[in-house]
Design a protein around this motif. Structure first.
Motif, PDB file in Angstrom:
ATOM      1  N   UNK A  38       0.806  -1.230   0.000  1.00 44.55           N
ATOM      2  CA  UNK A  38       0.000   0.000   0.000  1.00 44.55           C
ATOM      3  C   UNK A  38       0.835   1.274   0.000  1.00 44.55           C
ATOM      4  N   UNK A  39       2.070   1.196   0.435  1.00 48.02           N
ATOM      5  CA  UNK A  39       2.923   2.385   0.433  1.00 48.02           C
ATOM      6  C   UNK A  39       3.538   2.662  -0.930  1.00 48.02           C
ATOM      7  N   UNK A  40       3.293   1.796  -1.919  1.00 45.78           N
ATOM      8  CA  UNK A  40       3.807   2.021  -3.270  1.00 45.78           C
ATOM      9  C   UNK A  40       2.974   3.015  -4.068  1.00 45.78           C
ATOM     10  N   UNK A  41       1.795   3.372  -3.570  1.00 43.22           N
ATOM     11  CA  UNK A  41       0.923   4.303  -4.283  1.00 43.22           C
ATOM     12  C   UNK A  41       0.452   5.370  -3.311  1.00 43.22           C
ATOM     13  N   UNK A  42       0.413   6.598  -3.802  1.00 39.86           N
ATOM     14  CA  UNK A  42       0.008   7.710  -2.950  1.00 39.86           C
ATOM     15  C   UNK A  42      -0.838   8.698  -3.737  1.00 39.86           C
ATOM     16  N   UNK A  43      -1.765   9.301  -3.019  1.00 41.46           N
ATOM     17  CA  UNK A  43      -2.587  10.368  -3.568  1.00 41.46           C
ATOM     18  C   UNK A  43      -2.216  11.630  -2.816  1.00 41.46           C
ATOM     19  N   UNK A  44      -1.975  12.697  -3.527  1.00 41.87           N
ATOM     20  CA  UNK A  44      -1.605  13.957  -2.895  1.00 41.87           C
ATOM     21  C   UNK A  44      -2.843  14.569  -2.250  1.00 41.87           C
ATOM     22  N   UNK A  45      -2.859  14.677  -0.904  1.00 43.25           N
ATOM     23  CA  UNK A  45      -4.057  15.208  -0.246  1.00 43.25           C
ATOM     24  C   UNK A  45      -4.303  16.683  -0.559  1.00 43.25           C
ATOM     25  N   UNK A  46      -3.281  17.389  -1.049  1.00 39.18           N
ATOM     26  CA  UNK A  46      -3.440  18.803  -1.369  1.00 39.18           C
ATOM     27  C   UNK A  46      -3.831  19.053  -2.821  1.00 39.18           C
ATOM     28  N   UNK A  47      -3.870  17.994  -3.635  1.00 36.36           N
ATOM     29  CA  UNK A  47      -4.228  18.201  -5.039  1.00 36.36           C
ATOM     30  C   UNK A  47      -5.745  18.302  -5.177  1.00 36.36           C
ATOM     31  N   UNK A  48      -6.159  18.876  -6.257  1.00 42.41           N
ATOM     32  CA  UNK A  48      -7.577  19.014  -6.568  1.00 42.41           C
ATOM     33  C   UNK A  48      -8.148  17.627  -6.856  1.00 42.41           C
ATOM     34  N   UNK A  49      -9.160  17.160  -6.102  1.00 45.60           N
ATOM     35  CA  UNK A  49      -9.720  15.822  -6.349  1.00 45.60           C
ATOM     36  C   UNK A  49     -10.201  15.641  -7.785  1.00 45.60           C
ATOM     37  N   UNK A  53      -4.969  12.943  -9.487  1.00 46.45           N
ATOM     38  CA  UNK A  53      -3.559  12.599  -9.632  1.00 46.45           C
ATOM     39  C   UNK A  53      -3.131  11.569  -8.587  1.00 46.45           C
ATOM     40  N   UNK A  54      -2.209  10.685  -9.006  1.00 44.17           N
ATOM     41  CA  UNK A  54      -1.620   9.735  -8.069  1.00 44.17           C
ATOM     42  C   UNK A  54      -0.167   9.496  -8.444  1.00 44.17           C
ATOM     43  N   UNK A  55       0.567   8.922  -7.505  1.00 44.14           N
ATOM     44  CA  UNK A  55       1.986   8.653  -7.667  1.00 44.14           C
ATOM     45  C   UNK A  55       2.247   7.194  -7.320  1.00 44.14           C
ATOM     46  N   UNK A  56       3.144   6.557  -8.063  1.00 42.79           N
ATOM     47  CA  UNK A  56       3.559   5.189  -7.769  1.00 42.79           C
ATOM     48  C   UNK A  56       5.081   5.164  -7.702  1.00 42.79           C
ATOM     49  N   UNK A  57       5.590   4.581  -6.637  1.00 41.54           N
ATOM     50  CA  UNK A  57       7.029   4.365  -6.495  1.00 41.54           C
ATOM     51  C   UNK A  57       7.201   2.904  -6.088  1.00 41.54           C
ATOM     52  N   UNK A  58       7.787   2.134  -6.967  1.00 41.59           N
ATOM     53  CA  UNK A  58       8.015   0.717  -6.699  1.00 41.59           C
ATOM     54  C   UNK A  58       9.204   0.243  -7.521  1.00 41.59           C
ATOM     55  N   UNK A  59      10.161  -0.399  -6.878  1.00 40.10           N
ATOM     56  CA  UNK A  59      11.363  -0.831  -7.586  1.00 40.10           C
ATOM     57  C   UNK A  59      12.018   0.360  -8.262  1.00 40.10           C
ATOM     58  N   UNK A  60      12.252   0.251  -9.550  1.00 38.91           N
ATOM     59  CA  UNK A  60      12.860   1.346 -10.320  1.00 38.91           C
ATOM     60  C   UNK A  60      11.812   2.258 -10.951  1.00 38.91           C
ATOM     61  N   UNK A  61      10.535   1.912 -10.793  1.00 37.25           N
ATOM     62  CA  UNK A  61       9.460   2.684 -11.408  1.00 37.25           C
ATOM     63  C   UNK A  61       9.094   3.899 -10.574  1.00 37.25           C
ATOM     64  N   UNK A  62       9.034   5.043 -11.212  1.00 32.81           N
ATOM     65  CA  UNK A  62       8.528   6.289 -10.629  1.00 32.81           C
ATOM     66  C   UNK A  62       7.489   6.803 -11.607  1.00 32.81           C
ATOM     67  N   UNK A  63       6.231   6.796 -11.189  1.00 34.92           N
ATOM     68  CA  UNK A  63       5.144   7.156 -12.092  1.00 34.92           C
ATOM     69  C   UNK A  63       4.273   8.228 -11.468  1.00 34.92           C
ATOM     70  N   UNK A  64       3.976   9.238 -12.241  1.00 33.69           N
ATOM     71  CA  UNK A  64       2.979  10.249 -11.885  1.00 33.69           C
ATOM     72  C   UNK A  64       1.920  10.158 -12.964  1.00 33.69           C
ATOM     73  N   UNK A  65       0.671   9.965 -12.569  1.00 34.50           N
ATOM     74  CA  UNK A  65      -0.386   9.821 -13.557  1.00 34.50           C
ATOM     75  C   UNK A  65      -1.711  10.320 -12.994  1.00 34.50           C
ATOM     76  N   UNK A  66      -2.758  10.106 -13.747  1.00 35.32           N
ATOM     77  CA  UNK A  66      -4.100  10.494 -13.331  1.00 35.32           C
ATOM     78  C   UNK A  66      -5.028   9.286 -13.432  1.00 35.32           C
ATOM     79  N   UNK A  67      -6.115   9.322 -12.666  1.00 33.10           N
ATOM     80  CA  UNK A  67      -7.072   8.224 -12.688  1.00 33.10           C
ATOM     81  C   UNK A  67      -7.706   8.066 -14.064  1.00 33.10           C
ATOM     82  N   UNK A  68      -7.779   9.132 -14.835  1.00 36.19           N
ATOM     83  CA  UNK A  68      -8.369   9.027 -16.174  1.00 36.19           C
ATOM     84  C   UNK A  68      -7.496   8.193 -17.108  1.00 36.19           C
TER      85      UNK A  68
END
Length: 83
Positions: A38-49, A53-68
């Motif tokens: 569960x700590x591999x994915x995070x939602x910025x509580x200050x971003x506009x719902x 937007x969400x962030x994934x950090x796992x292994x060598x992957x660093x991803x910033x994306x959107x639910x869409x």
């Protein structure tokens, strides 16, 4: 409920489920992102719902994306669809 809201709700449900079960995000571009903890994915509580937007950090992957950009959410240990 719009698709983006359903995707966000399912990700939050899976993030907080106990016991935690690995899940994957299938992206519209064909990529699959495995969430092994569960700590591999995070939602910025200050971003506009509405931005979804969400962030994934796992292994060598660093991803910033959107639910869409997420086409589906699936449980990794069963391969079945979660949303």
């Amino acid at each position: 409920m719009p698709r983006v809201d359903a995707i966000r709700a399912e990700i939050l449900r899976l993030m907080h489920s106990r016991p935690f079960r690995k899940f994957a995000l299938n992206l519209e571009n064909g990529d699959r992102v495995l969430i092994e903890h569960p700590e591999n994915i995070a939602l910025d509580p200050d971003s506009d719902p509405a931005a979804g937007e969400f962030y994934v950090i796992t292994g060598k992957l660093r991803l910033f994306s959107t639910f869409s950009a997420v086409s589906s959410v699936v449980l990794a240990d069963h391969g079945g669809a979660a949303a």
